[in-house]
Design an enzyme around this catalytic site. Structure first.
Site, PDB file in Angstrom:
ATOM      1  CD  GLU A 275      -2.645  -0.904   2.726  1.00  0.00           C
ATOM      2  OE1 GLU A 275      -2.598   0.291   3.324  1.00  0.00           O
ATOM      3  OE2 GLU A 275      -3.392  -1.778   3.448  1.00  0.00           O
ATOM      4  CD  GLU A 342     -11.900   1.598   0.429  1.00  0.00           C
ATOM      5  OE1 GLU A 342     -12.204   1.120   1.208  1.00  0.00           O
ATOM      6  OE2 GLU A 342     -10.399   2.328   0.226  1.00  0.00           O
ATOM      7  CE  LYS A 345     -10.660   2.265   5.278  1.00  0.00           C
ATOM      8  NZ  LYS A 345      -9.505   1.910   4.430  1.00  0.00           N
ATOM      9  CD  GLU A 353      -7.758   6.931   7.507  1.00  0.00           C
ATOM     10  OE1 GLU A 353      -8.019   5.886   6.858  1.00  0.00           O
ATOM     11  OE2 GLU A 353      -6.881   6.857   8.557  1.00  0.00           O
TER      12      GLU A 353
END
Ligand SMILES: *[C@@H]1O[C@H](CO)[C@@H](O)[C@H](O)[C@H]1NC(C)=O
Ligand SMILES: *[C@@H]1O[C@H](CO)[C@@H](O)[C@H](O)[C@H]1NC(C)=O
Length: 465
Positions: A275, A342, A345, A353
């Site tokens: 990541e 997303e 999150k 996030e």
């Protein structure tokens, strides 16, 4: 690419990391996180990946619908045996559980879905420290299950680590070591396992944290990996004299230095980045001292910064320019976090996030990027990813002569010695491809470095094994 102050002599001393076909090149993919309630269906996502030339995906589970949608796309997939529930504990305790898990989450989808890796847990030391003693046994049982099913050659087992696997300090890179509580109990057996199985260490690295929290010490260009030339403020490791152009490389070399200190030097175990990424918007107030505005007055989390970071990353990998100052020949498979913004999150004060995505859920790009990027300024050679392979039509006698030449003139042929990891398949064309490609890459893909009197040719797609 020449770095100022770069000790060129290291190039000649460090062995190259190549797969057995000599065909391994680095690849850039995406993390397909799905902590959201507004994402497109998996079939549309598979088309989105293909349209955008994205050839590698990391999943955080092994969802069968997602795996089915990736079938027959050629996209390489890393699946996960998650921290959640008792998966990891069960896999550690029970070879039978591991075998069942591999059967239904890996074997059932191969070969149509090109699963090439299993991530056992994610950031376990950070997220589930109590599972620490279970991690390597779980990895070993998953590997044994793959082996029992004849899949261990194609599917590697690793475990993405958070950067906090290193103790303080992590700068200069050469000073970094694995945390004292992890080094001998977990990291040594993990590295031994990875070496034995031909797998790689995996780290999740987010250079933006250092920039966000130490804006006085870390420049924006360094954090984003902008290749400023000439660099007015070179970052130098005072212990080694090595010069760094990107914080990501400094972080990778901190991991390399920690591996070196445990006796796992260049050529023993590689390092991939499972990541990395950069938020295009938001704040982070739950981590103390993270400002939203940098010292120069520009926002820390912005579309411009996210675009620069990820574009620099994609370009480097696509150009084959993945070495670091400490490991000039290092490969770097890397997964950009993340494919989508997303929405489930960290909201509110931690909304960075929600803003890591390359795409909005409606599949429009958050900013421009190009996974098909090729090229860059070539120093006489080609920066385009390419490989040198044997021309089987030349016949074994000519191939053998060219193979001997390559090995005597700088190719790394240690891997094809009898008994070495790349000895099989024991054929002249396979050994020749390995040697030719090593010679070609070491000569920075220079014109003429892949000829061998017609016994070899250049390809622009990675040859399959
Ligand atoms: C494994 O993880 C999945 C996904 O998080 C979960 O649904 C399942 O219950 C877990 N299984 C075990 C045995 O822990
Ligand atoms: C997609 O979503 C983004 C963010 O909500 C929005 O700004 C953009 O206009 C949308 N694009 C289309 C084509 O709907």
């Amino acid at each position: 690419m020449a770095l100022p102050g770069f000790p060129v002599v290291l190039l000649a001393l460090l062995p190259l990391l190549f797969s057995c076909t000599g065909a391994e090149a680095s690849e850039v993919g995406v993390c397909y996180g799905r902590v959201a309630n507004d994402l497109p269906d998996p079939a549309s996502v598979a088309q989105l990946l293909q349209r955008n030339g994205i050839t590698m995906v990391r999943m955080f589970d092994a969802d069968p619908a997602v795996l089915a949608s990736l079938a027959n796309t050629g996209i390489k997939v890393m699946v996960a045996l998650p921290n959640e529930g008792d998966n990891l504990t069960s896999a550690a305790a029970s070879p039978a559980f591991a075998l069942d898990w591999v059967r239904s989450n890996v074997a059932a989808h191969l070969p149509a879905t090109r699963i090439h890796a299993v991530a056992v847990g994610n950031e376990v030391f950070y997220a589930r420290p109590e599972l620490m003693p279970r991690l390597v046994p779980a990895m070993a049982n998953v590997h044994a299950a793959l082996d029992a099913l004849g899949l261990a050659g194609d599917v590697k087992v690793t475990s993405p680590l958070a950067f906090d696997v290193l103790g303080d300090p992590t700068f200069p890179p050469s000073a970094a070591r694995f945390r004292g509580d992890l080094a001998e109990p977990v990291m040594r057996p993990m590295l031994e396992f990875l070496r034995r199985t031909g797998s790689y260490l995996a780290v999740n690295a987010y250079p933006f944290w250092a920039y966000a929290t130490q804006p006085g010490d870390v420049s924006r260009d360094f954090a984003l990996g902008n290749d400023v030339d000439p660099n007015p403020n070179p970052v130098v490791d005072g212990r080694t004299g090595l010069v760094y152009r990107s914080l990501l490389d400094a972080e990778r070399d901190a991991m390399h230095a920690a591996m070196d200190a445990m006796g796992f030097g260049a050529g023993s175990v590689g390092l991939h980045v499972t990541e990395t990424g950069y938020p295009s918007a938001g704040r982070s107030y739950s981590v103390a001292g993270v400002p939203t505005v940098a010292k120069d007055g520009s926002p820390v989390f912005s579309v411009a910064n996210a675009r620069a970071y990820n574009t620099n990353l994609i370009r480097r990998v696509r150009a084959g320019d993945t070495g670091t100052p400490l490991r000039p020949d290092a490969d770097m498979d890397v997964y950009v976090f993340a494919l989508f913004n997303e929405n489930l999150k960290g909201a509110g004060p931690d909304d960075i996030e929600q803003n890591f995505g390359l795409f909005y859920p409606n599949m429009t790009k958050v900013y421009d990027f190009d996974f098909n990027f090729h090229g860059g300024a070539g120093g006489g050679g080609s920066d385009q990813a390419s490989w040198c392979v044997a021309n089987a039509a030349a016949g074994d006698a000519r191939l053998q002569a060219a193979l001997d030449y390559a090995c005597a003139n700088g190719a790394d042929c240690s891997g094809i010695r009898s008994g070495a990891a790349c000895f099989e398949p024991d054929t002249v064309p396979a050994h020749a491809s390995h040697a030719f490609n090593s010679y070609y890459q070491r000569n920075r893909r220079a014109n003429g470095a892949c000829d061998f009197a017609g016994a070899a040719y250049v390809v622009y797609q990675q040859p399959s094994e």
